[in-house]
Design a protein around this motif. Structure first.
Motif, PDB file in Angstrom:
ATOM      1  N   GLU A   1     -11.751  14.545  -8.716  1.00  0.00           N
ATOM      2  CA  GLU A   1     -10.575  15.026  -7.983  1.00  0.00           C
ATOM      3  C   GLU A   1     -10.636  14.637  -6.510  1.00  0.00           C
ATOM      4  O   GLU A   1      -9.620  14.628  -5.823  1.00  0.00           O
ATOM      5  N   TYR A   2     -11.835  14.318  -6.019  1.00  0.00           N
ATOM      6  CA  TYR A   2     -11.997  13.887  -4.639  1.00  0.00           C
ATOM      7  C   TYR A   2     -12.253  12.388  -4.561  1.00  0.00           C
ATOM      8  O   TYR A   2     -12.934  11.906  -3.650  1.00  0.00           O
TER       9      TYR A   2
ATOM     10  N   LEU B   1      -4.702   4.634  -0.512  1.00  0.00           N
ATOM     11  CA  LEU B   1      -5.173   5.660  -1.438  1.00  0.00           C
ATOM     12  C   LEU B   1      -5.228   7.025  -0.762  1.00  0.00           C
ATOM     13  O   LEU B   1      -4.862   8.037  -1.363  1.00  0.00           O
ATOM     14  N   VAL B   2      -5.693   7.067   0.481  1.00  0.00           N
ATOM     15  CA  VAL B   2      -5.789   8.333   1.199  1.00  0.00           C
ATOM     16  C   VAL B   2      -4.404   8.947   1.385  1.00  0.00           C
ATOM     17  O   VAL B   2      -4.181  10.128   1.086  1.00  0.00           O
ATOM     18  N   ILE B   3      -3.466   8.170   1.865  1.00  0.00           N
ATOM     19  CA  ILE B   3      -2.111   8.683   2.085  1.00  0.00           C
ATOM     20  C   ILE B   3      -1.479   9.101   0.766  1.00  0.00           C
ATOM     21  O   ILE B   3      -0.873  10.179   0.653  1.00  0.00           O
TER      22      ILE B   3
ATOM     23  N   TRP C   1     -14.128   7.107  -2.266  1.00  0.00           N
ATOM     24  CA  TRP C   1     -13.812   5.730  -1.909  1.00  0.00           C
ATOM     25  C   TRP C   1     -14.009   5.507  -0.403  1.00  0.00           C
ATOM     26  O   TRP C   1     -14.556   4.485   0.021  1.00  0.00           O
ATOM     27  N   GLU C   2     -13.560   6.463   0.411  1.00  0.00           N
ATOM     28  CA  GLU C   2     -13.741   6.319   1.862  1.00  0.00           C
ATOM     29  C   GLU C   2     -15.213   6.288   2.240  1.00  0.00           C
ATOM     30  O   GLU C   2     -15.635   5.498   3.090  1.00  0.00           O
TER      31      GLU C   2
ATOM     32  N   ARG D   1      -9.895   6.344  10.642  1.00  0.00           N
ATOM     33  CA  ARG D   1      -9.509   6.964   9.384  1.00  0.00           C
ATOM     34  C   ARG D   1      -8.464   8.035   9.660  1.00  0.00           C
ATOM     35  O   ARG D   1      -8.449   8.651  10.724  1.00  0.00           O
ATOM     36  N   TRP D   2      -7.597   8.275   8.689  1.00  0.00           N
ATOM     37  CA  TRP D   2      -6.656   9.387   8.816  1.00  0.00           C
ATOM     38  C   TRP D   2      -7.306  10.634   8.240  1.00  0.00           C
ATOM     39  O   TRP D   2      -7.820  10.620   7.118  1.00  0.00           O
TER      40      TRP D   2
END
Length: 436
Positions: A103-104, A51-53, A109-110, A156-157
């Motif tokens: 939007e964030y 999801l982050v990527i 989620w992180e 984490r990225w």
């Protein structure tokens, strides 16, 4: 839901998760649809990574970092059509309790995931390394380091990498009065250049350099009294680096008075730390990996690709990491204050020349902090990778940290308590040393 044959179910889920690493967005979408139906919580760690990527790669104009690069094309590896996992948010909502849709959402989620204890599928570490090596190659190459002191699930990225989060290396410093916007040019003798040999940036011998001050030979006036700066003293000379200038670099490597230094800055933590960057007589050139552990940036040295903790100044993976060694970079005191406050105490201070060689609009970071404002000004947002714990202090209280003999142990002094102290100082004893 799991069927009557657990082994067959596990094999099917493993195959679907493996399909998420193919360079095929359609295969990703189909696999995510099937995984959502399977409803296995063990895939949550995989989905959060994706999801982050996916969020950053496909909305670079909102989430790219540094923000000053958002109007430019994203890194090529993020711009490839297969760097997309359609439906990953829907799959997460299908297998986990929250239903974030702001939007964030990827940050939410992180933050939520950081508070959970979810065991991933067997083989998660190798899966994550494959994901990073393939879809985030500048980061994956550094993460694939051994030995290491951390669990890969903790990493984490941070939506950046060394290929576009460039350190400021050997920048020039000039007289502070020459770059202050409220000082008339004719009030400053010498147009702002430091005297050669008095600590100005230059060669590794600290002898000073010519400086680069634009076509008229004078540095740009840019520094306001209210600007937040990081100040320090080396060899009897004071220096400042404005926060909004180092913000898109997160790292400054410079030689002053013959001492190689690295000013490191974690944007989420708002933590400047200054290190003497020598190890066994060798100088290190530090940079940002683009990774976070426990919400804190992970550094690397260009000489050996060893990973370093920004907060602790210790190696955590790679050639220089040895669990039986107590190697740690020496800390040099650095103060965070306004330029006016620092200048009052250090009227002869040198300041960073805004002509850094980068064509950045640094003033962007003087007010518009984008996603960082979302974190800094929202008490409900927990820093990704940080597990909330019961504490006498609020989660985001500003503190001064002091290390003793053990670099893993940090004593904190609340900034608010210091401001309220009648004497203007807090005094305590640490490792049989009086500190304050």
């Amino acid at each position: 839901m799991p069927g009557n044959n657990p082994n067959a179910d596990d094999e099917r889920i493993d195959a679907l998760v493996d399909r998420l690493l193919r360079r095929d967005a359609d295969a990703h979408e189909n696999a995510l649809r099937e995984l959502a139906t399977a409803g296995d919580e063990r895939i949550v760690p995989h989905l959060v990574e994706l999801l982050v990527i996916d969020s950053i790669a496909n909305d670079w104009e909102r989430f790219g970092f540094p923000e000053v690069l958002r109007e430019r094309a994203p890194p090529r590896y993020l711009d490839l059509p297969e760097t997309s996992w359609p439906g990953v948010g829907d799959a997460l909502r299908a297998v986990a309790e929250p239903s974030f849709d702001s939007e964030y959402a990827w940050v939410e989620w992180e933050s939520w995931y950081s508070q959970q204890e979810i065991e991933p599928l067997d083989g998660f570490d190798e899966w994550k390394l494959r994901l990073y090596r393939s879809f985030l190659p500048p980061v994956g190459r550094l993460l694939d380091a051994e030995p290491r002191s951390f669990d890969l699930q903790e990493v984490r990225w941070g939506n950046c990498d060394p290929s576009f989060l460039a350190a400021l290396n050997e920048p020039e410093f000039v007289r502070g009065d020459a770059v202050t916007v409220d000082v008339a040019a004719n009030d400053v003798d010498g147009a702002g250049e430091a005297d050669a040999g008095e600590g100005e940036s230059g060669g590794e011998d600290g002898s000073g350099g010519e400086g680069t001050h634009g076509s008229d030979g004078n540095p740009e006036r840019y520094l306001k009294e209210t600007d937040r700066v990081f100040g320090f003293e080396i060899g009897g000379r004071a220096y400042v680096v404005p926060r909004w200038v180092i913000f898109p670099h997160e790292m400054l490597n410079v030689t002053l008075d013959g001492t190689p230094l690295s000013l490191t800055y974690c944007t989420l933590c708002n933590a400047p730390i200054l290190y003497d960057s020598r190890v066994d007589g060798d100088r290190l050139t530090l940079g940002s990996t683009g990774m976070l552990i426990s919400g804190n940036k992970v550094m690397f040295d260009e000489e050996t690709d060893t990973l370093w903790s920004q907060h602790r100044g210790v190696p955590i993976a790679g050639p220089r990491y040895d669990p039986d060694d107590d190697l740690a970079l020496d800390v040099v005191p650095v103060t965070q204050s306004s330029w006016g406050e620092w200048r009052e105490e250090h009227p002869d201070s040198l300041a960073l020349d805004l002509d850094t060689g980068f064509d950045y609009d640094y003033r962007f970071y003087d007010g518009d902090l984008g996603i960082f404002r979302h974190y800094w000004e929202n008490d409900d947002v927990v820093q990704p990778g940080v597990r909330s714990e019961e504490s006498d202090l609020p989660e985001k209280a500003e503190v001064y940290g002091v290390t003793g003999d053990d670099p893993d142990a940090v004593t904190v002094f609340p900034a608010e308590a210091l401001a309220e102290a009648a004497s203007g100082a807090l005094v305590d004893e640490l490792d049989v040393r009086r500190v304050g």
